[in-house]
Design a protein around this motif. Structure first.
Motif, PDB file in Angstrom:
ATOM      1  N   GLU A  91     -34.430 -41.164   6.681  1.00 53.75           N
ATOM      2  CA  GLU A  91     -35.732 -40.879   6.115  1.00 53.75           C
ATOM      3  C   GLU A  91     -35.946 -41.732   4.878  1.00 53.75           C
ATOM      4  O   GLU A  91     -35.046 -41.904   4.066  1.00 53.75           O
ATOM      5  CB  GLU A  91     -35.814 -39.399   5.748  1.00 53.75           C
ATOM      6  N   TYR A  92     -37.159 -42.249   4.719  1.00 57.97           N
ATOM      7  CA  TYR A  92     -37.509 -43.070   3.579  1.00 57.97           C
ATOM      8  C   TYR A  92     -38.788 -42.532   2.972  1.00 57.97           C
ATOM      9  O   TYR A  92     -39.779 -42.321   3.670  1.00 57.97           O
ATOM     10  CB  TYR A  92     -37.700 -44.525   4.013  1.00 57.97           C
ATOM     11  N   THR A  93     -38.780 -42.277   1.700  1.00 62.43           N
ATOM     12  CA  THR A  93     -39.972 -41.837   0.979  1.00 62.43           C
ATOM     13  C   THR A  93     -40.229 -42.835  -0.137  1.00 62.43           C
ATOM     14  O   THR A  93     -39.414 -42.981  -1.038  1.00 62.43           O
ATOM     15  CB  THR A  93     -39.768 -40.429   0.371  1.00 62.43           C
ATOM     16  N   PRO A  94     -41.368 -43.527  -0.079  1.00 61.48           N
ATOM     17  CA  PRO A  94     -41.664 -44.471  -1.157  1.00 61.48           C
ATOM     18  C   PRO A  94     -41.911 -43.736  -2.466  1.00 61.48           C
ATOM     19  O   PRO A  94     -42.331 -42.585  -2.484  1.00 61.48           O
ATOM     20  CB  PRO A  94     -42.928 -45.178  -0.672  1.00 61.48           C
ATOM     21  N   THR A  95     -41.655 -44.396  -3.564  1.00 58.12           N
ATOM     22  CA  THR A  95     -41.823 -43.789  -4.889  1.00 58.12           C
ATOM     23  C   THR A  95     -43.241 -43.290  -5.092  1.00 58.12           C
ATOM     24  O   THR A  95     -43.452 -42.206  -5.621  1.00 58.12           O
ATOM     25  CB  THR A  95     -41.476 -44.813  -5.992  1.00 58.12           C
ATOM     26  N   SER A  96     -44.241 -44.046  -4.659  1.00 55.45           N
ATOM     27  CA  SER A  96     -45.627 -43.629  -4.881  1.00 55.45           C
ATOM     28  C   SER A  96     -45.968 -42.350  -4.112  1.00 55.45           C
ATOM     29  O   SER A  96     -46.881 -41.629  -4.480  1.00 55.45           O
ATOM     30  CB  SER A  96     -46.596 -44.740  -4.471  1.00 55.45           C
ATOM     31  N   GLY A  97     -45.227 -42.051  -3.061  1.00 56.53           N
ATOM     32  CA  GLY A  97     -45.489 -40.840  -2.286  1.00 56.53           C
ATOM     33  C   GLY A  97     -45.078 -39.576  -2.996  1.00 56.53           C
ATOM     34  O   GLY A  97     -45.511 -38.485  -2.642  1.00 56.53           O
ATOM     35  N   THR A  98     -44.235 -39.688  -4.005  1.00 62.50           N
ATOM     36  CA  THR A  98     -43.788 -38.499  -4.728  1.00 62.50           C
ATOM     37  C   THR A  98     -44.626 -38.237  -5.978  1.00 62.50           C
ATOM     38  O   THR A  98     -44.358 -37.307  -6.710  1.00 62.50           O
ATOM     39  CB  THR A  98     -42.309 -38.644  -5.131  1.00 62.50           C
ATOM     40  N   ASP A  99     -45.647 -39.074  -6.213  1.00 60.45           N
ATOM     41  CA  ASP A  99     -46.472 -38.923  -7.404  1.00 60.45           C
ATOM     42  C   ASP A  99     -47.623 -37.933  -7.220  1.00 60.45           C
ATOM     43  O   ASP A  99     -48.361 -37.668  -8.150  1.00 60.45           O
ATOM     44  CB  ASP A  99     -47.067 -40.277  -7.823  1.00 60.45           C
ATOM     45  N   ILE A 100     -47.799 -37.389  -6.045  1.00 60.88           N
ATOM     46  CA  ILE A 100     -48.898 -36.472  -5.792  1.00 60.88           C
ATOM     47  C   ILE A 100     -48.454 -35.063  -6.169  1.00 60.88           C
ATOM     48  O   ILE A 100     -47.467 -34.548  -5.643  1.00 60.88           O
ATOM     49  CB  ILE A 100     -49.301 -36.513  -4.300  1.00 60.88           C
ATOM     50  N   ALA A 101     -49.185 -34.461  -7.052  1.00 59.14           N
ATOM     51  CA  ALA A 101     -48.886 -33.085  -7.478  1.00 59.14           C
ATOM     52  C   ALA A 101     -49.557 -32.111  -6.515  1.00 59.14           C
ATOM     53  O   ALA A 101     -50.577 -32.436  -5.884  1.00 59.14           O
ATOM     54  CB  ALA A 101     -49.368 -32.844  -8.899  1.00 59.14           C
ATOM     55  N   VAL A 102     -49.019 -30.940  -6.398  1.00 58.94           N
ATOM     56  CA  VAL A 102     -49.582 -29.923  -5.524  1.00 58.94           C
ATOM     57  C   VAL A 102     -50.992 -29.544  -5.959  1.00 58.94           C
ATOM     58  O   VAL A 102     -51.848 -29.247  -5.157  1.00 58.94           O
ATOM     59  CB  VAL A 102     -48.666 -28.671  -5.475  1.00 58.94           C
ATOM     60  N   SER A 103     -51.260 -29.595  -7.231  1.00 56.14           N
ATOM     61  CA  SER A 103     -52.575 -29.187  -7.751  1.00 56.14           C
ATOM     62  C   SER A 103     -53.589 -30.336  -7.808  1.00 56.14           C
ATOM     63  O   SER A 103     -54.685 -30.155  -8.299  1.00 56.14           O
ATOM     64  CB  SER A 103     -52.409 -28.567  -9.131  1.00 56.14           C
ATOM     65  N   SER A 104     -53.236 -31.527  -7.334  1.00 55.87           N
ATOM     66  CA  SER A 104     -54.149 -32.667  -7.369  1.00 55.87           C
ATOM     67  C   SER A 104     -55.361 -32.427  -6.473  1.00 55.87           C
ATOM     68  O   SER A 104     -55.213 -32.032  -5.324  1.00 55.87           O
ATOM     69  CB  SER A 104     -53.462 -33.936  -6.889  1.00 55.87           C
ATOM     70  N   LEU A 106     -58.099 -33.302  -3.818  1.00 59.75           N
ATOM     71  CA  LEU A 106     -58.044 -34.248  -2.721  1.00 59.75           C
ATOM     72  C   LEU A 106     -58.895 -35.480  -2.991  1.00 59.75           C
ATOM     73  O   LEU A 106     -58.538 -36.590  -2.592  1.00 59.75           O
ATOM     74  CB  LEU A 106     -58.475 -33.572  -1.416  1.00 59.75           C
ATOM     75  N   LYS A 107     -60.053 -35.336  -3.647  1.00 56.42           N
ATOM     76  CA  LYS A 107     -60.914 -36.480  -3.896  1.00 56.42           C
ATOM     77  C   LYS A 107     -60.258 -37.491  -4.839  1.00 56.42           C
ATOM     78  O   LYS A 107     -60.563 -38.684  -4.806  1.00 56.42           O
ATOM     79  CB  LYS A 107     -62.269 -36.035  -4.455  1.00 56.42           C
ATOM     80  N   ASP A 108     -59.303 -37.064  -5.679  1.00 54.39           N
ATOM     81  CA  ASP A 108     -58.628 -37.967  -6.590  1.00 54.39           C
ATOM     82  C   ASP A 108     -57.422 -38.665  -5.966  1.00 54.39           C
ATOM     83  O   ASP A 108     -56.908 -39.641  -6.504  1.00 54.39           O
ATOM     84  CB  ASP A 108     -58.153 -37.205  -7.830  1.00 54.39           C
ATOM     85  N   ILE A 109     -56.933 -38.167  -4.818  1.00 57.91           N
ATOM     86  CA  ILE A 109     -55.736 -38.733  -4.192  1.00 57.91           C
ATOM     87  C   ILE A 109     -56.075 -40.008  -3.433  1.00 57.91           C
ATOM     88  O   ILE A 109     -55.346 -40.979  -3.480  1.00 57.91           O
ATOM     89  CB  ILE A 109     -55.096 -37.702  -3.241  1.00 57.91           C
ATOM     90  N   ALA A 110     -57.196 -40.015  -2.694  1.00 51.98           N
ATOM     91  CA  ALA A 110     -57.554 -41.157  -1.854  1.00 51.98           C
ATOM     92  C   ALA A 110     -58.103 -42.276  -2.617  1.00 51.98           C
ATOM     93  O   ALA A 110     -57.974 -43.014  -3.325  1.00 51.98           O
ATOM     94  CB  ALA A 110     -58.596 -40.749  -0.835  1.00 51.98           C
TER      95      ALA A 110
END
Length: 110
Positions: A91-104, A106-110
């Motif tokens: 399994e590979y998880t890029p560093t940027s994939g772990t920057d999303i907080a649970v409380s973010s 959705l409109k700010d993620i994309a």
């Protein structure tokens, strides 16, 4: 459980087939074994151990399919015994994939 890292061809007329294995320890004449995996090739089959000639071979009752363990060794196991490998992955998880907080939002993620 053991593995075979060779190509095993079925014998003509359902004759017994000598299968080279990593270890024949734990296999006894008369035991039923499951050869290979049930995947897209659908070549998994059962056979009976006819004889255990040495530490690195099993003589199995006739096989119906060709089994190729050259690239990936195929399993030879006794049904119901522990130690069956059912899956394996990396399994590979890029560093940027772990920057999303649970409380973010959705409109700010994309």
């Amino acid at each position: 459980m053991t593995t075979c890292a060779a190509v095993v061809q079925p014998a003509a007329g359902g004759a017994p087939v000598l299968v080279p294995v990593a270890s024949s320890e734990g296999f006894d004449p008369g035991a039923v074994v499951v050869v290979d995996e049930y995947d897209d090739r659908r070549i998994q089959e059962t056979a009976t151990v006819v004889r255990v000639p040495d530490d690195g071979h099993l003589l199995l009752s006739g096989l119906a399919h060709r089994h190729d363990g050259c690239l990936t060794p195929f399993p030879v196991r006794r049904p119901g015994h522990r130690g069956t490998l059912i899956a394996e992955w990396n399994e590979y998880t890029p560093t940027s994939g772990t920057d999303i907080a649970v409380s973010s939002p959705l409109k700010d993620i994309a």
